[in-house]
Design a protein around this motif. Structure first.
Motif, PDB file in Angstrom:
ATOM      1  N   ALA A  49      -1.731  -3.954  -6.604  1.00 44.20           N
ATOM      2  CA  ALA A  49      -1.867  -3.301  -7.923  1.00 44.20           C
ATOM      3  C   ALA A  49      -2.823  -3.735  -8.999  1.00 44.20           C
ATOM      4  O   ALA A  49      -3.719  -3.256  -9.477  1.00 44.20           O
ATOM      5  N   ILE A  50      -3.227  -5.274  -8.789  1.00 45.44           N
ATOM      6  CA  ILE A  50      -4.590  -5.696  -9.640  1.00 45.44           C
ATOM      7  C   ILE A  50      -5.818  -4.893  -8.847  1.00 45.44           C
ATOM      8  O   ILE A  50      -6.563  -4.484  -9.624  1.00 45.44           O
ATOM      9  N   SER A  51      -5.698  -5.019  -7.547  1.00 47.00           N
ATOM     10  CA  SER A  51      -6.990  -4.650  -6.792  1.00 47.00           C
ATOM     11  C   SER A  51      -7.330  -2.914  -6.991  1.00 47.00           C
ATOM     12  O   SER A  51      -8.112  -2.327  -7.344  1.00 47.00           O
ATOM     13  N   ALA A  52      -6.119  -2.305  -7.252  1.00 50.36           N
ATOM     14  CA  ALA A  52      -6.171  -0.789  -7.591  1.00 50.36           C
ATOM     15  C   ALA A  52      -6.594  -0.500  -9.067  1.00 50.36           C
ATOM     16  O   ALA A  52      -7.569   0.074  -9.088  1.00 50.36           O
ATOM     17  N   GLY A  53      -5.967  -1.394  -9.851  1.00 51.39           N
ATOM     18  CA  GLY A  53      -6.511  -1.259 -11.424  1.00 51.39           C
ATOM     19  C   GLY A  53      -8.078  -1.891 -11.503  1.00 51.39           C
ATOM     20  O   GLY A  53      -8.794  -0.950 -12.059  1.00 51.39           O
ATOM     21  N   VAL A  54      -8.544  -2.854 -10.733  1.00 55.24           N
ATOM     22  CA  VAL A  54      -9.931  -3.083 -10.848  1.00 55.24           C
ATOM     23  C   VAL A  54     -10.671  -1.957 -10.346  1.00 55.24           C
ATOM     24  O   VAL A  54     -11.950  -1.693 -10.796  1.00 55.24           O
ATOM     25  N   ALA A  55     -10.360  -1.598  -8.925  1.00 54.79           N
ATOM     26  CA  ALA A  55     -11.307  -0.406  -8.220  1.00 54.79           C
ATOM     27  C   ALA A  55     -11.333   0.702  -9.181  1.00 54.79           C
ATOM     28  O   ALA A  55     -12.609   1.096  -9.351  1.00 54.79           O
ATOM     29  N   VAL A  56     -10.328   1.106 -10.051  1.00 52.85           N
ATOM     30  CA  VAL A  56     -10.424   2.406 -10.928  1.00 52.85           C
ATOM     31  C   VAL A  56     -11.230   2.122 -11.940  1.00 52.85           C
ATOM     32  O   VAL A  56     -12.250   2.945 -12.205  1.00 52.85           O
ATOM     33  N   MET A  57     -11.221   0.908 -12.550  1.00 49.35           N
ATOM     34  CA  MET A  57     -12.123   0.443 -13.607  1.00 49.35           C
ATOM     35  C   MET A  57     -13.357   0.308 -13.159  1.00 49.35           C
ATOM     36  O   MET A  57     -14.300   0.936 -13.783  1.00 49.35           O
ATOM     37  N   GLY A  58     -13.798  -0.036 -12.128  1.00 51.85           N
ATOM     38  CA  GLY A  58     -15.155  -0.179 -11.362  1.00 51.85           C
ATOM     39  C   GLY A  58     -15.849   1.140 -11.347  1.00 51.85           C
ATOM     40  O   GLY A  58     -17.002   1.504 -11.645  1.00 51.85           O
ATOM     41  N   LEU A  59     -14.941   2.029 -10.760  1.00 47.06           N
ATOM     42  CA  LEU A  59     -15.332   3.622 -10.286  1.00 47.06           C
ATOM     43  C   LEU A  59     -15.878   4.194 -11.891  1.00 47.06           C
ATOM     44  O   LEU A  59     -16.596   4.894 -11.952  1.00 47.06           O
ATOM     45  N   VAL A  60     -14.941   4.235 -12.823  1.00 49.03           N
ATOM     46  CA  VAL A  60     -15.043   4.396 -14.258  1.00 49.03           C
ATOM     47  C   VAL A  60     -16.431   4.021 -14.723  1.00 49.03           C
ATOM     48  O   VAL A  60     -17.293   4.820 -15.226  1.00 49.03           O
ATOM     49  N   TRP A  61     -16.548   2.799 -14.740  1.00 46.46           N
ATOM     50  CA  TRP A  61     -17.815   2.218 -15.178  1.00 46.46           C
ATOM     51  C   TRP A  61     -18.773   2.838 -14.254  1.00 46.46           C
ATOM     52  O   TRP A  61     -20.032   2.896 -14.931  1.00 46.46           O
ATOM     53  N   PHE A  62     -18.790   2.982 -13.086  1.00 47.75           N
ATOM     54  CA  PHE A  62     -20.166   3.479 -12.107  1.00 47.75           C
ATOM     55  C   PHE A  62     -20.241   4.881 -12.621  1.00 47.75           C
ATOM     56  O   PHE A  62     -21.570   5.104 -12.966  1.00 47.75           O
ATOM     57  N   VAL A  63     -19.390   5.730 -12.770  1.00 50.27           N
ATOM     58  CA  VAL A  63     -19.747   7.064 -13.350  1.00 50.27           C
ATOM     59  C   VAL A  63     -20.506   7.008 -14.574  1.00 50.27           C
ATOM     60  O   VAL A  63     -21.244   7.650 -14.938  1.00 50.27           O
ATOM     61  N   GLN A  64     -19.859   6.044 -15.592  1.00 50.23           N
ATOM     62  CA  GLN A  64     -20.497   6.344 -17.147  1.00 50.23           C
ATOM     63  C   GLN A  64     -21.894   5.627 -16.983  1.00 50.23           C
ATOM     64  O   GLN A  64     -22.684   6.147 -17.659  1.00 50.23           O
ATOM     65  N   ARG A  65     -22.016   4.594 -16.140  1.00 51.11           N
ATOM     66  CA  ARG A  65     -23.393   3.847 -16.169  1.00 51.11           C
ATOM     67  C   ARG A  65     -24.548   4.693 -15.528  1.00 51.11           C
ATOM     68  O   ARG A  65     -25.637   4.894 -16.062  1.00 51.11           O
ATOM     69  N   VAL A  66     -23.933   5.514 -14.308  1.00 53.11           N
ATOM     70  CA  VAL A  66     -25.014   6.578 -13.592  1.00 53.11           C
ATOM     71  C   VAL A  66     -25.256   7.728 -14.527  1.00 53.11           C
ATOM     72  O   VAL A  66     -26.387   8.334 -14.573  1.00 53.11           O
ATOM     73  N   SER A  67     -24.122   8.152 -15.260  1.00 55.58           N
ATOM     74  CA  SER A  67     -24.520   9.612 -16.276  1.00 55.58           C
ATOM     75  C   SER A  67     -24.853   9.072 -17.710  1.00 55.58           C
ATOM     76  O   SER A  67     -25.267   9.898 -18.327  1.00 55.58           O
ATOM     77  N   GLY A  68     -25.055   7.811 -17.964  1.00 54.16           N
ATOM     78  CA  GLY A  68     -25.698   7.240 -19.268  1.00 54.16           C
ATOM     79  C   GLY A  68     -24.900   7.284 -20.326  1.00 54.16           C
ATOM     80  O   GLY A  68     -24.939   7.098 -21.584  1.00 54.16           O
ATOM     81  N   PHE A  69     -23.551   7.830 -20.152  1.00 57.53           N
ATOM     82  CA  PHE A  69     -22.554   7.572 -21.311  1.00 57.53           C
ATOM     83  C   PHE A  69     -22.261   6.340 -21.794  1.00 57.53           C
ATOM     84  O   PHE A  69     -21.981   5.189 -21.037  1.00 57.53           O
TER      85      PHE A  69
END
Length: 402
Positions: free
Chosen positions: A382-402
């Motif tokens: 569960a910890i890994s799943a939450g961290v993975a989701v947060m990492g992917l959200v940040w990745f999309v935000q940072r690539v898109s510039g949001f």
């Protein structure tokens, strides 16, 4: 284990990740600022300071403090268009307002008496981590030429509501003394004759605080801990990560490597998702045997093939994280032993907090795994799943510039 217990474990883990991630900007080191000050001897016995201030913040703070709306309009327009010459021109056209703002919040005293600043030349522009900075050169006239010279910085305070936790990184080389210092609201001043242990504590605290406030780095560490099967595995992973980020941290802080933040930050976010996802993939493939080590004869450090592969991935991502750590100081001076000392102490502060987190979290997870293996698997998953989701959200935000 009942469905209710499983859901409870997932809920607790998700709440922890949400607490760490909620309200965090896509660029985890945003909404704060760093001022850079370099102190040397000026002409005719003056003390010379070269200040570098984040341009758009400087314009907004000065315009608001000095009620200088024309500065905000022209300065902001130049910032939005990326017009470097226009940015310098806006500050030079309103130099009185800009100087008043700085002089009210940055000071030099000698033997307890205030020194008087005078601007040397015009405002110029430079960049740090792809962010425009305004450079201001000041000569300070002191009526008392004593040894007790104190610098104080209160630039960009929290009360202005633009940023929080502003740091002023000071380097100095004057009268045969050289060193570095880190100033903030809790410690706004320092003496040029400060002791070595005072400098040590300042940069140690700065490194520790940077890791604690850098949520992406904490999540990366949590992913490492959750996915480690034995104590030696997390120790080796942390050591690999430390060695890697120390190399790039030093090179970047010394100005020998320069990678834009728009490249570094998305890769850091992706590293969080990859390391966490690696363990989830192992759970999917091996189920209840995800924490087992494969028997490999003659393997060094007791690691199997999966352990060595993970170690290599962690090392590569550690190189990128080091570039992110370097951004906290942004020092690009020429090589010096004094600067190297400051960087090393900053790094020790980072590692001290990292080891403390491992010492607290890993034994707890190990205890759960031994007492209730299924519960331990669900917890780490569960910890890994939450961290993975947060990492992917940040990745999309940072690539898109949001």
């Amino acid at each position: 284990m009942s469905q209710r217990v499983r859901l409870g474990i997932i809920g607790i883990a998700a709440a922890v990740i949400a607490f760490l991630g909620v309200g965090q900007p896509a660029f985890a080191h945003g909404f704060t600022s760093v001022v850079y000050a370099h102190v040397t001897a000026g002409d005719e016995g003056h003390i010379r300071t070269k200040l570098k201030l984040e341009y758009d913040l400087f314009v907004a703070s000065t315009a608001d403090s000095e009620n200088d709306d024309p500065l905000f309009r022209t300065g902001n327009a130049a910032f939005e268009s990326g017009d470097t010459e226009g940015q310098a021109a806006a500050l030079n056209a309103h130099s009185k307002s800009a100087m008043r703002y700085v002089a009210d919040r940055f000071s030099v005293t000698s033997d307890g008496r205030a020194c008087t600043p005078a601007q040397v030349g015009d405002f110029t522009m430079t960049r740090k981590e792809d962010v425009p900075y305004a450079a201001l050169l000041l000569d300070w006239t002191c009526t008392e030429q004593g040894d007790d010279r104190v610098l104080r910085s209160g630039l960009f305070p929290d009360s202005e509501d633009y940023v929080t936790g502003t740091k002023t990184i000071v380097t100095y080389d004057i009268d045969g003394r050289s060193g570095s210092a880190a100033l903030d609201a809790a410690h706004p001043s320092f003496s040029l004759g400060q002791s070595w242990y005072a400098r040590f504590w300042e940069f140690f605290s700065l490194g520790a605080e940077h890791l604690l406030t850098g949520t992406d780095h904490i999540l990366f560490l949590l992913a490492l801990i959750a996915g480690s099967r034995r104590l030696r595995e997390i120790v080796l992973a942390a050591t690999s990560f430390t060695l890697a980020h120390s190399v790039t941290f030093m090179l970047a802080a010394l100005g020998l490597v320069d990678v834009p933040a728009k490249v570094v930050e998305p890769v850091i976010a992706l590293s969080i998702a990859v390391v966490a996802g690696w363990y989830l993939w192992r759970i999917w493939r091996r189920g209840g045997h995800a924490t087992d080590l494969e028997a490999v004869e003659g393997s060094h450090f007791g690691l199997d093939r999966a352990g060595w592969t993970r170690l290599g991935v962690v090392f590569c991502f550690g190189l990128v994280h080091g570039l992110g750590f370097a951004g906290a100081l942004g020092i690009d001076q020429a090589w010096s032993w004094t600067l190297l000392w400051s960087l090393l102490v900053f790094n020790v502060g980072i590692e001290g907090v990292q080891l403390a987190i491992i010492a607290i979290v890993f034994p707890l997870l190990t205890l759960v795994r031994h007492r209730a293996p299924t519960a331990g698997l669900w917890t780490t998953g569960a910890i890994s799943a939450g961290v993975a989701v947060m990492g992917l959200v940040w990745f999309v935000q940072r690539v898109s510039g949001f």
